[in-house]
Design a protein around this motif. Structure first.
Motif, PDB file in Angstrom:
ATOM      1  N   UNK A 132       0.690  -1.200   0.063  1.00 26.48           N
ATOM      2  CA  UNK A 132       0.085  -0.029  -0.097  1.00 26.48           C
ATOM      3  C   UNK A 132       0.929   1.468  -0.064  1.00 26.48           C
ATOM      4  N   UNK A 133       0.300   2.352  -0.403  1.00 18.81           N
ATOM      5  CA  UNK A 133       0.928   3.594  -0.271  1.00 18.81           C
ATOM      6  C   UNK A 133      -0.389   4.669  -0.410  1.00 18.81           C
ATOM      7  N   UNK A 134       0.325   5.967   0.117  1.00 20.46           N
ATOM      8  CA  UNK A 134      -0.762   7.083   0.062  1.00 20.46           C
ATOM      9  C   UNK A 134      -0.341   7.958  -1.221  1.00 20.46           C
ATOM     10  N   UNK A 135      -1.110   8.323  -2.038  1.00 21.60           N
ATOM     11  CA  UNK A 135      -0.594   9.190  -3.069  1.00 21.60           C
ATOM     12  C   UNK A 135       0.195  10.365  -2.633  1.00 21.60           C
ATOM     13  N   UNK A 136       1.546  10.553  -3.372  1.00 20.74           N
ATOM     14  CA  UNK A 136       2.410  11.839  -2.774  1.00 20.74           C
ATOM     15  C   UNK A 136       3.485  11.187  -1.826  1.00 20.74           C
ATOM     16  N   UNK A 137       3.350   9.979  -1.431  1.00 19.48           N
ATOM     17  CA  UNK A 137       4.688   9.345  -0.575  1.00 19.48           C
ATOM     18  C   UNK A 137       5.747   9.170  -1.182  1.00 19.48           C
ATOM     19  N   UNK A 138       7.011   9.134  -0.606  1.00 20.53           N
ATOM     20  CA  UNK A 138       8.124   8.396  -1.107  1.00 20.53           C
ATOM     21  C   UNK A 138       8.002   7.085  -0.498  1.00 20.53           C
ATOM     22  N   UNK A 139       8.161   6.168  -1.420  1.00 21.48           N
ATOM     23  CA  UNK A 139       8.142   4.807  -0.908  1.00 21.48           C
ATOM     24  C   UNK A 139       9.382   4.089  -1.300  1.00 21.48           C
ATOM     25  N   UNK A 140       9.865   3.499  -0.406  1.00 21.88           N
ATOM     26  CA  UNK A 140      11.210   2.701  -0.400  1.00 21.88           C
ATOM     27  C   UNK A 140      10.842   1.355  -0.677  1.00 21.88           C
ATOM     28  N   UNK A 141      11.313   0.792  -1.671  1.00 25.99           N
ATOM     29  CA  UNK A 141      11.265  -0.717  -1.949  1.00 25.99           C
ATOM     30  C   UNK A 141      12.550  -1.389  -1.809  1.00 25.99           C
ATOM     31  N   UNK A 142      12.802  -2.552  -1.141  1.00 24.89           N
ATOM     32  CA  UNK A 142      13.998  -3.120  -0.950  1.00 24.89           C
ATOM     33  C   UNK A 142      13.908  -4.486  -1.582  1.00 24.89           C
ATOM     34  N   UNK A 143      14.340  -4.307  -2.922  1.00 25.07           N
ATOM     35  CA  UNK A 143      14.129  -5.731  -3.515  1.00 25.07           C
ATOM     36  C   UNK A 143      15.298  -6.592  -3.179  1.00 25.07           C
ATOM     37  N   UNK A 144      15.082  -7.777  -3.049  1.00 23.91           N
ATOM     38  CA  UNK A 144      16.060  -8.940  -2.811  1.00 23.91           C
ATOM     39  C   UNK A 144      15.830 -10.078  -3.782  1.00 23.91           C
ATOM     40  N   UNK A 145      16.930 -10.477  -4.668  1.00 22.11           N
ATOM     41  CA  UNK A 145      16.697 -11.569  -5.297  1.00 22.11           C
ATOM     42  C   UNK A 145      17.174 -12.900  -4.745  1.00 22.11           C
ATOM     43  N   UNK A 146      16.061 -13.578  -3.759  1.00 24.44           N
ATOM     44  CA  UNK A 146      16.641 -14.783  -3.079  1.00 24.44           C
ATOM     45  C   UNK A 146      16.150 -16.140  -4.259  1.00 24.44           C
ATOM     46  N   UNK A 147      16.124 -15.895  -5.230  1.00 26.55           N
ATOM     47  CA  UNK A 147      15.872 -17.134  -6.245  1.00 26.55           C
ATOM     48  C   UNK A 147      17.197 -17.917  -6.474  1.00 26.55           C
ATOM     49  N   UNK A 148      16.890 -19.140  -6.571  1.00 25.12           N
ATOM     50  CA  UNK A 148      18.085 -20.119  -6.866  1.00 25.12           C
ATOM     51  C   UNK A 148      18.787 -19.967  -7.851  1.00 25.12           C
ATOM     52  N   UNK A 149      18.041 -19.763  -9.158  1.00 25.03           N
ATOM     53  CA  UNK A 149      18.550 -19.744 -10.722  1.00 25.03           C
ATOM     54  C   UNK A 149      17.962 -18.932 -11.261  1.00 25.03           C
ATOM     55  N   UNK A 150      17.314 -17.691 -11.069  1.00 29.48           N
ATOM     56  CA  UNK A 150      16.682 -16.744 -11.757  1.00 29.48           C
ATOM     57  C   UNK A 150      17.009 -15.565 -11.797  1.00 29.48           C
ATOM     58  N   UNK A 151      17.452 -14.781 -12.875  1.00 27.97           N
ATOM     59  CA  UNK A 151      17.645 -13.433 -13.037  1.00 27.97           C
ATOM     60  C   UNK A 151      16.257 -12.597 -13.251  1.00 27.97           C
ATOM     61  N   UNK A 152      16.162 -11.899 -12.525  1.00 32.43           N
ATOM     62  CA  UNK A 152      14.986 -11.108 -12.925  1.00 32.43           C
ATOM     63  C   UNK A 152      14.983  -9.597 -13.499  1.00 32.43           C
ATOM     64  N   UNK A 153      14.042  -9.132 -14.345  1.00 34.66           N
ATOM     65  CA  UNK A 153      14.100  -7.834 -14.859  1.00 34.66           C
ATOM     66  C   UNK A 153      12.932  -7.118 -14.102  1.00 34.66           C
ATOM     67  N   UNK A 154      13.094  -6.113 -13.379  1.00 33.51           N
ATOM     68  CA  UNK A 154      12.113  -5.455 -12.531  1.00 33.51           C
ATOM     69  C   UNK A 154      11.772  -4.174 -13.210  1.00 33.51           C
ATOM     70  N   UNK A 155      10.297  -4.209 -13.426  1.00 31.88           N
ATOM     71  CA  UNK A 155       9.861  -2.576 -13.658  1.00 31.88           C
ATOM     72  C   UNK A 155       8.316  -2.347 -13.303  1.00 31.88           C
ATOM     73  N   UNK A 156       8.153  -0.936 -13.087  1.00 33.91           N
ATOM     74  CA  UNK A 156       6.796  -0.878 -12.612  1.00 33.91           C
ATOM     75  C   UNK A 156       6.181   0.173 -13.503  1.00 33.91           C
ATOM     76  N   UNK A 157       5.261  -0.335 -14.630  1.00 31.75           N
ATOM     77  CA  UNK A 157       4.886   0.541 -15.765  1.00 31.75           C
ATOM     78  C   UNK A 157       4.003   1.672 -14.977  1.00 31.75           C
ATOM     79  N   UNK A 158       4.649   2.907 -15.664  1.00 37.54           N
ATOM     80  CA  UNK A 158       3.946   4.206 -15.167  1.00 37.54           C
ATOM     81  C   UNK A 158       4.753   4.887 -13.906  1.00 37.54           C
ATOM     82  N   UNK A 159       5.695   4.302 -13.542  1.00 33.90           N
ATOM     83  CA  UNK A 159       6.469   4.687 -12.304  1.00 33.90           C
ATOM     84  C   UNK A 159       7.936   4.667 -12.718  1.00 33.90           C
ATOM     85  N   UNK A 160       8.731   5.799 -12.572  1.00 31.77           N
ATOM     86  CA  UNK A 160       9.980   5.866 -12.500  1.00 31.77           C
ATOM     87  C   UNK A 160      10.691   5.079 -11.191  1.00 31.77           C
ATOM     88  N   UNK A 161      11.939   4.533 -11.393  1.00 36.71           N
ATOM     89  CA  UNK A 161      12.491   3.937 -10.420  1.00 36.71           C
ATOM     90  C   UNK A 161      13.756   4.674  -9.930  1.00 36.71           C
TER      91      UNK A 161
END
Length: 560
Positions: free
Chosen positions: A253-282
């Motif tokens: 969840x977020x409230x519009x206008x907030x700065x939201x910190x996302x802490x991404x961790x790749x705990x995959x055993x064998x997978x490389x992920x490409x991450x994006x959120x259409x409509x938002x800059x990262x």
């Protein structure tokens, strides 16, 4: 324990009980600023067998405190912690504190830093917390990590956090299979392309798709498959976001206008992920727990073992889809950021799967067959790596490995928007050790893809493998050369190294993904005495032998 610690501990326990296999932090996020966590100076963890349900189907898992992922552990820089790990399995287990600077005896690698935790026994890890940032923990015993034995860790800075945010979410990406990991390994040994369901077809050739006939013949003669991007694919993996399958749709969840910190961790055993959120800059502000100068992108790639801290600023009262696409495009993990629970946004379809190219084979920018004066352009020339024995485990030696850190990662060359590269990363702080490296060490990442054999310098890890030795406080440059057509996220325990990426303030990392046919250099100040694991974080590559021990001597109290 502080009032905050007691409250978050209680929330974590209650949420776990209510949600079954999901700890409180991994359920659909509530209104709190931070997710519930285990905190304090005494933390108890229990490793055991559990029947997990992923997308409604049951499977055997190895869990910590009965949850996948395990509990979020939240500590504070400057405190001491005692983590008691009780093993209720019928086999040894362990926990490695990934990215933490700890005494080597507390690093949690059986056979290297301690004996492991025997069935029915409790081992207590105890160490001071010397850093801050986003980290994680996982088993270093057998293939337990693939079965659910992992979880996130946040360490708050001793003073004010340099990264301002109104709310934070932890986003753990992972891969789950109902096949036992030893069965995954066995099938790959029998047929390395066993899980690849996206190979080129005659129908595709007739439609003008993928490679031309000439290129297909040339690659076939080299016994190479350009669609071989991932060893284990969505044909047997369900990709998870905080333990949720794509259909479960984890929501933060977020409230519009907030700065939201996302802490991404790749705990995959064998997978490389490409991450994006259409409509938002990262806005990328950290990697591997270390802060970097902010970089704004639309997409980034995260390899197993890496972490990225990202700020997003949604201003509209609408939902956004969080997309984590497997690098071979065989599936995705998916979640939602929304102002309220129950909201969703369109989920983009999987993009067309990438094809490997000549660079990925270590041929640089050259077309196959072109002559380079003074160079042997064959794919297994001893002259291109005189110190690497041409064992059966060495299928190829890259004739022209390239520094590819300024390139978008494999498959994202034509993404059509801003993609993070390693060359974009610059440390937020000046280097602590300004000395130039005193020597250079070259290590080849080698493999035989047909036999699923992986090693450093052509020799799989074993009792006769010579460790990589550093003198204590030595400053050295390590060059990693990828002689294979697969990416390898290489992780060094117990240290941060500086990525030599052209920046004046070289970024600190504990894991670097070496592109196929590429090379990467990092500068290391070997100031943590002890024996440390050094390995590919593709779990099955490590299991096959791409592993070694780094020694730093003298130890505390020993003669120099």
């Amino acid at each position: 324990m502080t009032a905050f610690d007691r409250r978050t501990l209680l929330q974590g326990a209650l949420s776990l009980g209510a949600a079954g296999l999901l700890p409180g932090w991994a359920t659909a996020a509530g209104a709190q600023r931070s997710p519930p966590a285990l905190s304090g100076e005494e933390i108890k963890l229990t490793v055991g067998h559990t029947m997990a349900k992923i997308d409604g189907k049951a499977g055997h898992a190895v869990t910590v405190n009965g949850a996948i992922p395990g509990p979020l552990i939240r500590l504070k820089e400057g405190q001491n912690v005692r983590l008691s790990v009780t093993n209720t399995l019928d086999e040894d287990t362990s926990i490695h504190w990934h990215g933490l600077l700890v005494p080597f005896q507390m690093d949690g690698v059986p056979g290297v830093s301690f004996p492991g935790v025997k069935p029915g026994e409790t081992f207590t890890y105890e160490f001071p917390i010397r850093q801050s940032g986003t980290y994680w923990w996982h088993s270093h015993s057998g293939l337990q990590e693939q079965m659910g034995h992992y979880g996130p860790m946040i360490i708050d800075p001793a003073g004010e956090d340099p990264i301002a945010y109104d709310r934070e979410h932890v986003v753990v990406l992972s891969d789950w299979s109902f096949l036992h990991p030893h069965e995954l390994f066995r099938k790959l040994k029998v047929s390395a392309g066993h899980f690849n369901r996206q190979k080129q077809t005659v129908a595709g050739l007739l439609k003008g798709q993928d490679q031309s006939l000439k290129d297909r013949v040339a690659w076939g003669q080299m016994r190479m498959d350009p669609t071989d991007i991932a060893d284990v694919t969505g044909s047997v993996y369900t990709y998870l976001m905080n333990g949720h399958g794509p259909g479960d749709n984890w929501t933060g969840l977020f409230t519009p206008g907030e700065r939201v910190r996302l802490r991404f961790i790749n705990a995959g055993a064998m997978t490389i992920f490409n991450v994006r959120i259409p409509g938002l800059s990262l806005e990328v502000v950290g990697t591997d727990g270390q802060l970097v100068s902010p970089v704004t992108v639309d997409e980034f790639q995260i390899a197993p073992a890496e972490t990225f801290d990202v700020i997003v600023r949604p201003t509209q009262d609408k939902a956004f889809t969080l997309v984590a696409e497997a690098s071979d495009r065989s599936g995705m993990a998916r979640g939602t950021l929304a102002p309220r629970l129950g909201m969703t946004a369109p989920v983009p379809p999987l993009r067309r799967r990438p094809l490997a190219n000549m660079k990925d084979m270590g041929m640089g920018d050259m077309h196959h067959g072109m002559d380079m004066p003074g160079m042997d352009m064959s794919m297994r020339a001893q002259s291109n790596a005189p110190n690497v024995p041409l064992t059966p485990g060495v299928q190829t030696i890259s004739p022209m490995p390239m520094d590819r850190m300024a390139e978008p990662p494999q498959g994202l060359e034509d993404a059509g928007h801003r993609v993070l590269t390693y060359a974009d990363l610059a440390s937020l702080y000046p280097p602590k050790d300004p000395r130039p490296p005193g020597r250079t060490i070259e290590i080849h990442l080698t493999g035989n893809m047909e036999r699923f054999m992986w090693a450093f310098d052509g020799e799989a890890f074993g009792p006769l493998k010579k460790p990589i030795a550093f003198q204590r406080d030595e400053r050295a440059r390590v060059v990693l050369i990828n002689d294979t057509m697969m990416a390898h996220p290489i992780h060094l325990h117990g240290h941060f190294f500086e990525l030599v990426n052209g920046q004046d303030r070289q970024p600190l990392k504990h894991t670097v993904n070496v592109a196929p046919g590429g090379k990467v250099a990092f500068d290391l100040t070997a100031d943590e005495p002890g024996d440390w694991a050094f390995h590919c974080h593709m779990l099955l590559h490590m299991h096959a032998g791409m592993f070694n021990v780094v020694t730093v001597r003298p130890l505390d109290g020993a003669a120099a």
